[in-house]
Scaffold this motif. Structure first.
Motif, PDB file in Angstrom:
ATOM      1  N   ARG A 123       2.086   0.304  -2.741  1.00 44.19           N
ATOM      2  CA  ARG A 123       1.502   1.643  -2.628  1.00 44.19           C
ATOM      3  C   ARG A 123       0.922   2.109  -3.952  1.00 44.19           C
ATOM      4  NH1 ARG A 123       5.515   5.686  -0.063  1.00 44.19           N
ATOM      5  NH2 ARG A 123       6.569   5.204  -1.995  1.00 44.19           N
ATOM      6  N   SER A 124       1.485   1.619  -5.044  1.00 46.48           N
ATOM      7  CA  SER A 124       0.996   1.951  -6.380  1.00 46.48           C
ATOM      8  C   SER A 124       1.547   0.919  -7.353  1.00 46.48           C
ATOM      9  CB  SER A 124       1.468   3.350  -6.797  1.00 46.48           C
ATOM     10  OG  SER A 124       2.857   3.335  -7.074  1.00 46.48           O
ATOM     11  N   GLU A 125       1.069   0.980  -8.591  1.00 45.68           N
ATOM     12  CA  GLU A 125       1.585   0.075  -9.620  1.00 45.68           C
ATOM     13  C   GLU A 125       3.048   0.349  -9.927  1.00 45.68           C
ATOM     14  OE1 GLU A 125      -0.923   0.162 -13.064  1.00 45.68           O
ATOM     15  OE2 GLU A 125      -2.695  -0.462 -11.920  1.00 45.68           O
TER      16      GLU A 125
END
Length: 178
Positions: A115-117
């Motif tokens: 979903r994100s880093e």
């Protein structure tokens, strides 16, 4: 992406991974004295539900060993991510990293993008669990598409005790082909 699921009684494919010790092994390798294998696929270090599940699995390894069932857990994490994850785990069974995306696909796993880093830096497999018999055939398969769906360990291990009892002559289920 859609996946091609492996079927019960199919031979588990050859997949090599790296243990926390740095040793490369096949997921079907069994420890001495074990003729069956449980392969637990987990999402990775970023998943607190995975950490909890793996720690809970440790409570059942004695019963599994009594049934001659070896256990390994594996994710697509890097060796560095696995090394960090070990700080959060209280387990004695082998744990591995390096499950490639092509191997995830070969195993018929659901694969997610981060979903994100902050979550992680690579695509990862959603949870799955396979129990392989002495011929490396899939005796039990559980493939999930979300971290919230996992076999209840008490029910699973109790079921394996029933299956492994030769008096029950319990076959591989789900093999009907129409």
């Amino acid at each position: 992406m859609y996946t091609q699921k492996m079927h019960p009684a199919a031979t588990f494919p050859e997949v090599s991974v790296t243990l926390s010790t740095g040793e490369t092994v096949s997921l079907t390798n069994k420890e001495e004295g074990c003729d069956w294998k449980m392969v637990v696929v987990f999402r990775g270090k970023h998943c607190p539900i995975c950490t909890k599940y793996l720690n809970k699995l440790e409570d059942f390894t004695g019963r599994l060993r009594e049934m001659n069932i070896d256990v390994v857990a594996v994710s697509g994490d890097s060796k560095a991510q696995l090394d960090e994850h070990l700080d959060e785990l209280s387990i004695n069974f082998p744990i591995a990293c390096g499950l490639s995306q092509s191997d995830m696909e070969k195993l018929g796993l659901y694969i997610s993008e981060p979903r994100s880093e902050k979550e992680t830096d690579h695509n990862f497999a959603e949870p799955a669990l396979f129990v392989l018999n002495s011929d490396n055939e899939i005796h039990i398969a559980e493939i999930a598409n979300a971290p919230f769906v996992r076999p209840d360990l008490e029910q699973l291990v109790s079921g394996l005790e029933f299956i492994r009892n030769p008096d029950n002559n319990y076959p591989i289920r789900g093999t009907l082909k129409s």
